[in-house]
Design a protein around this motif. Structure first.
Motif, PDB file in Angstrom:
ATOM      1  N   PHE A 266      26.196 -13.678 -87.378  1.00  0.00           N
ATOM      2  CA  PHE A 266      25.583 -14.795 -88.085  1.00  0.00           C
ATOM      3  C   PHE A 266      24.391 -14.327 -88.896  1.00  0.00           C
ATOM      4  CE2 PHE A 266      27.958 -16.742 -84.697  1.00  0.00           C
ATOM      5  CZ  PHE A 266      28.667 -17.680 -85.405  1.00  0.00           C
ATOM      6  N   GLN A 267      24.261 -14.935 -90.061  1.00  0.00           N
ATOM      7  CA  GLN A 267      23.257 -14.551 -91.028  1.00  0.00           C
ATOM      8  C   GLN A 267      21.869 -15.006 -90.565  1.00  0.00           C
ATOM      9  OE1 GLN A 267      24.476 -16.478 -94.601  1.00  0.00           O
ATOM     10  NE2 GLN A 267      23.302 -15.165 -95.941  1.00  0.00           N
ATOM     11  N   ASP A 268      21.832 -16.100 -89.812  1.00  0.00           N
ATOM     12  CA  ASP A 268      20.543 -16.683 -89.449  1.00  0.00           C
ATOM     13  C   ASP A 268      20.063 -16.102 -88.113  1.00  0.00           C
ATOM     14  OD1 ASP A 268      18.422 -18.190 -88.683  1.00  0.00           O
ATOM     15  OD2 ASP A 268      19.521 -20.081 -88.533  1.00  0.00           O
ATOM     16  N   PRO A 269      19.029 -15.264 -88.129  1.00  0.00           N
ATOM     17  CA  PRO A 269      18.612 -14.603 -86.893  1.00  0.00           C
ATOM     18  C   PRO A 269      18.111 -15.594 -85.844  1.00  0.00           C
ATOM     19  CG  PRO A 269      16.987 -14.229 -88.626  1.00  0.00           C
ATOM     20  CD  PRO A 269      18.162 -14.903 -89.266  1.00  0.00           C
ATOM     21  N   PHE A 270      17.646 -16.774 -86.292  1.00  0.00           N
ATOM     22  CA  PHE A 270      17.110 -17.727 -85.308  1.00  0.00           C
ATOM     23  C   PHE A 270      18.238 -18.407 -84.523  1.00  0.00           C
ATOM     24  CE2 PHE A 270      13.732 -17.124 -88.365  1.00  0.00           C
ATOM     25  CZ  PHE A 270      12.704 -16.749 -87.510  1.00  0.00           C
ATOM     26  N   SER A 271      19.425 -18.501 -85.118  1.00  0.00           N
ATOM     27  CA  SER A 271      20.523 -19.058 -84.346  1.00  0.00           C
ATOM     28  C   SER A 271      21.282 -17.956 -83.606  1.00  0.00           C
ATOM     29  CB  SER A 271      21.477 -19.855 -85.253  1.00  0.00           C
ATOM     30  OG  SER A 271      22.055 -19.016 -86.216  1.00  0.00           O
ATOM     31  N   ALA A 272      21.167 -16.705 -84.080  1.00  0.00           N
ATOM     32  CA  ALA A 272      21.921 -15.624 -83.449  1.00  0.00           C
ATOM     33  C   ALA A 272      21.146 -14.975 -82.305  1.00  0.00           C
ATOM     34  CB  ALA A 272      22.275 -14.564 -84.493  1.00  0.00           C
ATOM     35  N   LEU A 273      19.822 -14.990 -82.398  1.00  0.00           N
ATOM     36  CA  LEU A 273      18.993 -14.289 -81.416  1.00  0.00           C
ATOM     37  C   LEU A 273      18.047 -15.267 -80.732  1.00  0.00           C
ATOM     38  CD1 LEU A 273      18.063 -11.222 -83.657  1.00  0.00           C
ATOM     39  CD2 LEU A 273      19.710 -11.237 -81.784  1.00  0.00           C
ATOM     40  N   ASN A 274      17.834 -15.042 -79.463  1.00  0.00           N
ATOM     41  CA  ASN A 274      16.893 -15.869 -78.710  1.00  0.00           C
ATOM     42  C   ASN A 274      15.469 -15.395 -79.010  1.00  0.00           C
ATOM     43  OD1 ASN A 274      15.286 -17.076 -76.803  1.00  0.00           O
ATOM     44  ND2 ASN A 274      16.771 -16.826 -75.132  1.00  0.00           N
ATOM     45  N   PRO A 275      14.639 -16.247 -79.631  1.00  0.00           N
ATOM     46  CA  PRO A 275      13.297 -15.807 -80.028  1.00  0.00           C
ATOM     47  C   PRO A 275      12.385 -15.506 -78.832  1.00  0.00           C
ATOM     48  CG  PRO A 275      13.567 -18.154 -80.439  1.00  0.00           C
ATOM     49  CD  PRO A 275      14.913 -17.632 -80.013  1.00  0.00           C
ATOM     50  N   ARG A 276      12.815 -15.917 -77.613  1.00  0.00           N
ATOM     51  CA  ARG A 276      11.984 -15.634 -76.437  1.00  0.00           C
ATOM     52  C   ARG A 276      12.227 -14.234 -75.904  1.00  0.00           C
ATOM     53  NH1 ARG A 276      10.928 -20.939 -73.531  1.00  0.00           N
ATOM     54  NH2 ARG A 276      10.926 -19.663 -71.657  1.00  0.00           N
TER      55      ARG A 276
ATOM     56  N   GLY B 223      29.788 -17.660-101.957  1.00  0.00           N
ATOM     57  CA  GLY B 223      31.002 -17.568-101.149  1.00  0.00           C
ATOM     58  C   GLY B 223      31.008 -16.486-100.087  1.00  0.00           C
ATOM     59  N   LYS B 224      29.849 -15.899 -99.785  1.00  0.00           N
ATOM     60  CA  LYS B 224      29.799 -14.801 -98.802  1.00  0.00           C
ATOM     61  C   LYS B 224      30.255 -15.270 -97.422  1.00  0.00           C
ATOM     62  CE  LYS B 224      25.347 -14.318 -99.429  1.00  0.00           C
ATOM     63  NZ  LYS B 224      25.132 -15.398-100.427  1.00  0.00           N
ATOM     64  N   THR B 225      29.689 -16.373 -96.968  1.00  0.00           N
ATOM     65  CA  THR B 225      30.045 -16.881 -95.637  1.00  0.00           C
ATOM     66  C   THR B 225      31.512 -17.293 -95.591  1.00  0.00           C
ATOM     67  OG1 THR B 225      27.800 -17.592 -95.137  1.00  0.00           O
ATOM     68  CG2 THR B 225      29.563 -18.728 -93.964  1.00  0.00           C
ATOM     69  N   THR B 226      31.955 -17.987 -96.623  1.00  0.00           N
ATOM     70  CA  THR B 226      33.351 -18.446 -96.659  1.00  0.00           C
ATOM     71  C   THR B 226      34.303 -17.254 -96.663  1.00  0.00           C
ATOM     72  OG1 THR B 226      32.634 -20.392 -97.873  1.00  0.00           O
ATOM     73  CG2 THR B 226      34.993 -19.926 -97.872  1.00  0.00           C
ATOM     74  N   LEU B 227      33.935 -16.187 -97.355  1.00  0.00           N
ATOM     75  CA  LEU B 227      34.784 -14.987 -97.368  1.00  0.00           C
ATOM     76  C   LEU B 227      34.884 -14.405 -95.960  1.00  0.00           C
ATOM     77  CD1 LEU B 227      36.384 -12.727 -98.784  1.00  0.00           C
ATOM     78  CD2 LEU B 227      34.195 -11.600 -99.247  1.00  0.00           C
ATOM     79  N   GLY B 228      33.731 -14.248 -95.286  1.00  0.00           N
ATOM     80  CA  GLY B 228      33.738 -13.698 -93.928  1.00  0.00           C
ATOM     81  C   GLY B 228      34.565 -14.555 -92.987  1.00  0.00           C
ATOM     82  N   GLN B 229      34.382 -15.857 -93.097  1.00  0.00           N
ATOM     83  CA  GLN B 229      35.107 -16.756 -92.201  1.00  0.00           C
ATOM     84  C   GLN B 229      36.600 -16.781 -92.515  1.00  0.00           C
ATOM     85  OE1 GLN B 229      32.798 -20.373 -92.611  1.00  0.00           O
ATOM     86  NE2 GLN B 229      31.394 -19.740 -90.995  1.00  0.00           N
TER      87      GLN B 229
END
Ligand code: ATP
Ligand code: MG
Length: 120
Positions: free
Chosen positions: A97-107, A52-58
């Motif tokens: 966001f927990q997922d660095p690939f969706s939060a940060l541009n890998p380029r 429930g970590k994400t749901t709590l934050g949201q």
């Protein structure tokens, strides 16, 4: 002493989901969470996947409407706020966001990625 940055009291978020056949089940994603975060404090939330970590934050940010409980931001109860008042508060609150690939541009390098909004 000033009010804490975030004060969550007995927060719950229940989802109604489809059960077997035509029944509905309730998922208690967040069930009675209380926590306090002081200004400048780092707060770590740890738990297994699905706890429930994400749901709590949201729910704290009202990206989901909590089922019950209270959320105070700098001492102000934000759950009763109307959309417009909430919009005014949003620049002061953010969700990382927990997922660095969706939060940060890998380029981009980290320096460029983090520096970009500051340069802007
Ligand atoms: N929109 C939704 N509808 C129904 N159930 C949901 C919804 N969102 C989350 N859940 C359920 O709520 C529970 C908590 O999920 P949540 O994503 O908050 O966990 P988490 O701790 O962030 O997990 P992870 O570490 O995998 O990111 C799970 O059982 C999940 O299936
Ligand atoms: Mg999550």
């Amino acid at each position: 002493m000033s009010a804490p940055l975030v004060e969550v009291t007995d927060l719950t978020k229940h989802f109604s989901v489809r059960g077997a056949g035509r029944t509905r089940d309730v998922v208690k994603a967040v069930d009675g969470v209380s926590l306090t975060i002081a200004e400048g404090e780092m707060f770590g939330l740890v738990g297994e996947s699905g706890s429930g970590k994400t749901t709590l934050g949201q729910s704290i940010l009202r990206m989901h409407e909590p089922s019950s409980g209270s959320v105070r931001f700098r001492g102000r109860d934000i759950l009763p706020l109307r959309r417009r008042e909430m919009t005014a508060l949003r620049p002061a609150m953010q969700y990382v966001f927990q997922d660095p690939f969706s939060a940060l541009n890998p380029r981009l390098t980290i320096v460029d990625a983090i520096g970009e909004p500051m340069r802007t």
